[in-house]
Design an enzyme around this catalytic site. Sequence first.
Site: not given
Ligand code: GLN
Length: 557
Positions: A406, A532, A534
């Site tokens: 992310c 994600h 995970e």
């Molecule tokens: N801050 C970034 C976004 O909003 C990544 C978010 C995250 O890592 N969950 O896209």
Amino acid sequence: MKDLDYIFYKVIMTNSPKFIFITGGVMSGLGKGIVASSIAKLLQLCQLKVSCIKMDPYLNYDAGTMNPLTHGEVFVTDDGGECDMDIGNYERFLDISLKSTHNLTAGRIFSNVMRLEREGKYLGQCVQIIPHITDEIKKQLRKITKEENLDVLVVECGGTVGDIESLPFLEALRQIELEDGYSNTFFVHVTLAPVLDAVGEQKTKPTQHSVQELRRIGIQPDLLAVRCKTPLTRETIRKISLFASIPTDCVMSSHDVPSIYSVPDVLYKQGITDVILKNLNLKVNPNILKWNKIAKTFQETNGILKIAIVGKYVDLKDSYVSVSQALLHSGAKFGKEIIIDWIDSEKFENSSKNIASAAESSNLSNKLSQFAGILVPGGFGSRGSQGIINACNYARVNNVPFLGICFGFQLAIVEFARNVCGIYSANSTEIEPNTDNPVIIYMPEQKHVKDMGGTMRLGLHNIDVKGNSIAMDIYRKKLIQKRHRHRYEVNQAYRRAIEEKGLKFTGSSDGGKRIEILEIPDHPFYIGIQYHGEFHSRPGLPEPAFERFVKASIQNG
Ligand code: GLN
């Protein structure tokens, strides 16, 4: 309750779903979630249809608006719920996907009741904690058992007995016991037996007091799971049993073990399954062998593998609990014990935009050179972002296996744009809103969003995986489904410039509109994922991108 009433309840309730309530005493952080998950697992191994619920007494509607540094990770469900991290434990132990309704917060309960009040559903009544809030709690719990056709619902009540906030929840559980009968409800209280002196005596007083506190509100626990460093001694068990008025075979030791996945076996060996099944009138047997085979892989490792997690919320390990679990799952598969070093990215910050200063750069190299692999997890905001970019740079230039998730995925692109494509001012608009070269931008769909809670791009989305790619080699599927939680995305205007220099985008969603996976083919392992992975990783079944990252790190180490 009169005897006849009790018999009546028993007869009509024999086929109704069973509830196991988990409460906590003495202090927070005792691992109630692991006890709840372990009990649920043991019952699932009896071929029963089991699920778990976490009740959180705070007034936030969900965990999405809370600080991960104080409350731990925000766990995202398939349906896009931003939940308490215990939901992740339940999913990992039970290998099921839970809906966001399995995290029942006081905020959610109160807002339901307030809505009904405005709709006039309680016309003429004075709306009160008892019965309206408690009825709503009971309604939500029963609704889930019905909708999901459950045999057993394990309900964990957040907080510690004695808190004002959790009283309505505990009162609702007490009422369920009264209404559904003793053979349909079972109370487990998780407490602590600390050891203070050099002699090593296990102290029972905190447990005694916490059981008394529970009794004061009308709940007599059926079983105690007592956390302790070493197994409870016979004398401690005898003492607790006497003072808490609980038979000795229902006072169980939940002592420290090297892996959380061994806890079901620790409890099983003390007869917890028999006690619960007998009390709930269930005639089934668990088959724990299959689970223990998986649990054993976490203990029978040969050798260690050192992985660096470079991020922002590293002061509390729980902030990235699913990430560390996904690494452990992968390590266990290859017989390696994963040692995670949590590195605060702010330590590698510098004023220059492009590359670390000489001093910082050697500081960073010294630190990161100790690891077989580098992982950058999710994050938000500008603080610490330059340090993350520097870590991405280190992994890329030094051929160290890298997995960016992310925020880590987004900043790996910023790093590549700056240092390989020569777009020196490249940045994410999250970090620098007016950057000349916004390689990561706010998603157009987010432009009209005003509320902060529950408004990110959340939950499961389909991802198309490109053929002839590392991503395809990892997933071996053209279409995968992964969970998301973000507001920013790759700006496709830079796609060509970046791909021409050797970084490939090999996964996309929403008909190609959104980029989901990056890879650098001529690097031992350099992968970034917008989603994600995970959250889908399970013991015995690691998420494929994590598994391959760990495999590459083993080859590197
Ligand atoms: N801050 C970034 C976004 O909003 C990544 C978010 C995250 O890592 N969950 O896209």
